[in-house]
Scaffold this active site. Sequence first.
Site, PDB file in Angstrom:
ATOM      1  N   HIS A 196       0.826  -1.208   0.000  1.00  0.00           N
ATOM      2  CA  HIS A 196       0.000   0.000   0.000  1.00  0.00           C
ATOM      3  C   HIS A 196       0.858   1.255   0.000  1.00  0.00           C
ATOM      4  O   HIS A 196       0.471   2.285  -0.545  1.00  0.00           O
ATOM      5  CB  HIS A 196      -0.983  -0.018   1.164  1.00  0.00           C
ATOM      6  CG  HIS A 196      -2.122  -0.943   0.900  1.00  0.00           C
ATOM      7  ND1 HIS A 196      -2.190  -2.200   1.411  1.00  0.00           N
ATOM      8  CD2 HIS A 196      -3.203  -0.798   0.089  1.00  0.00           C
ATOM      9  CE1 HIS A 196      -3.280  -2.798   0.954  1.00  0.00           C
ATOM     10  NE2 HIS A 196      -3.915  -1.971   0.159  1.00  0.00           N
ATOM     11  N   GLU A 440     -10.451 -11.237  -4.297  1.00  0.00           N
ATOM     12  CA  GLU A 440      -9.041 -11.069  -3.946  1.00  0.00           C
ATOM     13  C   GLU A 440      -8.463 -12.316  -3.298  1.00  0.00           C
ATOM     14  O   GLU A 440      -7.294 -12.354  -2.922  1.00  0.00           O
ATOM     15  CB  GLU A 440      -8.838  -9.931  -2.936  1.00  0.00           C
ATOM     16  CG  GLU A 440      -9.769  -8.781  -3.039  1.00  0.00           C
ATOM     17  CD  GLU A 440      -9.344  -7.598  -2.203  1.00  0.00           C
ATOM     18  OE1 GLU A 440      -8.307  -7.021  -2.514  1.00  0.00           O
ATOM     19  OE2 GLU A 440     -10.069  -7.253  -1.248  1.00  0.00           O
ATOM     20  N   ASP A 464      -4.009  -8.339  -3.965  1.00  0.00           N
ATOM     21  CA  ASP A 464      -4.194  -9.345  -2.932  1.00  0.00           C
ATOM     22  C   ASP A 464      -4.357 -10.732  -3.535  1.00  0.00           C
ATOM     23  O   ASP A 464      -3.902 -11.712  -2.960  1.00  0.00           O
ATOM     24  CB  ASP A 464      -5.410  -9.002  -2.055  1.00  0.00           C
ATOM     25  CG  ASP A 464      -5.028  -7.996  -0.982  1.00  0.00           C
ATOM     26  OD1 ASP A 464      -3.969  -8.184  -0.355  1.00  0.00           O
ATOM     27  OD2 ASP A 464      -5.767  -7.011  -0.798  1.00  0.00           O
ATOM     28  N   CYS A 511      -9.348  -3.929 -10.449  1.00  0.00           N
ATOM     29  CA  CYS A 511      -8.957  -2.642  -9.862  1.00  0.00           C
ATOM     30  C   CYS A 511      -7.609  -2.720  -9.149  1.00  0.00           C
ATOM     31  O   CYS A 511      -7.182  -1.773  -8.514  1.00  0.00           O
ATOM     32  CB  CYS A 511     -10.036  -2.128  -8.902  1.00  0.00           C
ATOM     33  SG  CYS A 511     -10.287  -3.188  -7.482  1.00  0.00           S
TER      34      CYS A 511
HETATM   35  C1  PEP Z   1      -6.129  -5.221  -4.572  1.00  0.00           C
HETATM   36  O1  PEP Z   1      -5.904  -5.988  -3.636  1.00  0.00           O
HETATM   37  O2  PEP Z   1      -5.760  -5.443  -5.745  1.00  0.00           O
HETATM   38  C2  PEP Z   1      -6.854  -3.956  -4.332  1.00  0.00           C
HETATM   39  C3  PEP Z   1      -7.273  -3.208  -5.328  1.00  0.00           C
HETATM   40  O3  PEP Z   1      -7.026  -3.567  -3.039  1.00  0.00           O
HETATM   41  P1  PEP Z   1      -5.818  -3.005  -2.150  1.00  0.00           P
HETATM   42  O4  PEP Z   1      -4.607  -2.814  -3.042  1.00  0.00           O
HETATM   43  O5  PEP Z   1      -6.236  -1.720  -1.541  1.00  0.00           O
HETATM   44  O6  PEP Z   1      -5.626  -4.099  -1.141  1.00  0.00           O
HETATM   45 MG    MG Z   2      -6.924  -5.639  -1.758  1.00  0.00          MG
END
Ligand code: PEP
Ligand code: MG
Length: 579
Positions: A196, A440, A464, A511
Amino acid sequence: MITFALHGIGVSGGIAIGRAQLISHATLEVAHYTVPSSRVDQEIARLDFAVDEVQKELTTLHGTMMREGELPGEFGAFLDVHWMILNDPTLAEAPKRIIAEQRCNAEWALVQQMNVLIDQFDQIEDAYLRERKNDVVQVVERVLKRLMGKPGSLPTSVAEERTILVAHDLSPADVIQFKTHHFAAFLTDLGGVTSHTAIVARSLSVPAVVATHNARQMIRDGEMLIVDGSSHVVIVNPDRAVLAEYRLKQSEFELARQKLKRLRGKPAETLDGHRVVLNANIELPGDLAQVLDSGANGVGLFRSEFLFLNREGLPSEDEQFEAYRAVAAGLAGKPVTIRTFDLGADKTKEDLEGLARVAPNPALGLRAVRFCLAEPRLFLTQLRAILRASHYGKIRILIPMLASVSEIDQTMTLIEQAKESLREQGEPFDEKVPVGGMIEIPAAVLAMGGFCDRLDFLSIGTNDLIQYTLAVDRSDESVSHLYDPMHPAIIRLLALAIGGANKAKVPIAVCGEMAGEVAMTRLLLGLGLRDYSMHPAHVPTVKQRVLSSDVSTIKPLIDRIRRTDSPAKLAELLDKLNA
Ligand code: PEP
Ligand code: MG
């Protein structure tokens, strides 16, 4: 001055040239100095004072949280553990002996004693108790910050736009604070490509290189640096010729970016007429200007948990409502997908640590929807806020980290409860607000039927999905070489998820970071994806790739990609796909 290069992982492209500003980290950068015998008592008093202050801090925190009743009993228990550690003679008294015996400063004595305790914890067989060493480190950090006047916090002002920040490690909460600063680039010793921290760094639209291992030790404050995020390299003290070469590259990069901006108003459509939706990912309402500038269709992922970080306590329903309303209204009818808060794992804060971080394995623990369902009051507050905002724009609700249909059913019950309470109060909201789920966890792909039956739309979080499929911690640079978006298992899971949703006629998007990687655009198109959500800076490049793609010619290559188990063959086929 010696010129040298450091290699890491470029998580945000582009080139920056500027001067280093080092960011401190309390336990790593404690100074060691001797004090005259006449000052030993003073040093001990300084330690006593800092410990007293932290005790007061913990008491206040305990009192406030319990009074507001926002957090349950475990949080109190967690504060009690910190209180006990702080008052245990092994931490409260032993450093005083070290100060007296070694005539050293209080910070140094405290860290010496912390290391002794950590060694002892490491010998413990019970995994749960062994992990309590993290509590010791957190308590010591608190005392150190008091002793050193909060040196662990980030600089409040960054000197100029040509400043390059150099840190050992930063949390996503630290990085989000940088949104209000202007600086040229960013590098850290630790971090993985889809951590993140990296995602937020990317959203700042500055070049960034993570996992440099020892940049923080090798670079001095004020040194000249070139950060090339696209080539994963940092050059320290470049000579004039290298500087000139990079200035040229920098202006070429900028020129290419400007050219791409011309695609802003053009719809994303393949050569053979397939329309593609390109949405943007955001962390805070302030990111909206960049979304509008990018030409994105709307917001495909609003990571709402960032509203919860870097603040005292938790955001109230009204505060959250204002944030969601601002985004919905700002998009003027374009859709915005608000992900309910994904707190836990690496996105945590002191007030939540008792719930989320103290878990033996936070990424597999009480994170995202699991945390929400364990804390229905917090979840209901957010659901009410989102529903109220749905009256002011086109909002969709997205639930993160679903593993089983029972979590969907429980969430739906809570959404209905939130709606009912709003109806009773006569508050307007969109009765038909769509509810979607994030894919995920491999289990979610393999048991997608139940997801398709219950949800209005799906969105694949590849960051994830890769972490949980390959069992590779996305934020740990020591295993980042194993984090492979092109692993045959990942491609098959993507094919299953996209194919399954398309067959069931349930809209599906990607996403995760993969959606913004131009090298993956055609692969995803060929697997049947028509909806991408990414950092707004990537929208023009991905659009350009969509515009130059022909789905019918991609298809045969995709079939071969899906069948192969050989990484070399996969790489070769991907090259062909992108030729
Ligand atoms: C992901 O896991 O790809 C996602 C979009 O959520 P985050 O990166 O915030 O965990
Ligand atoms: Mg995620």
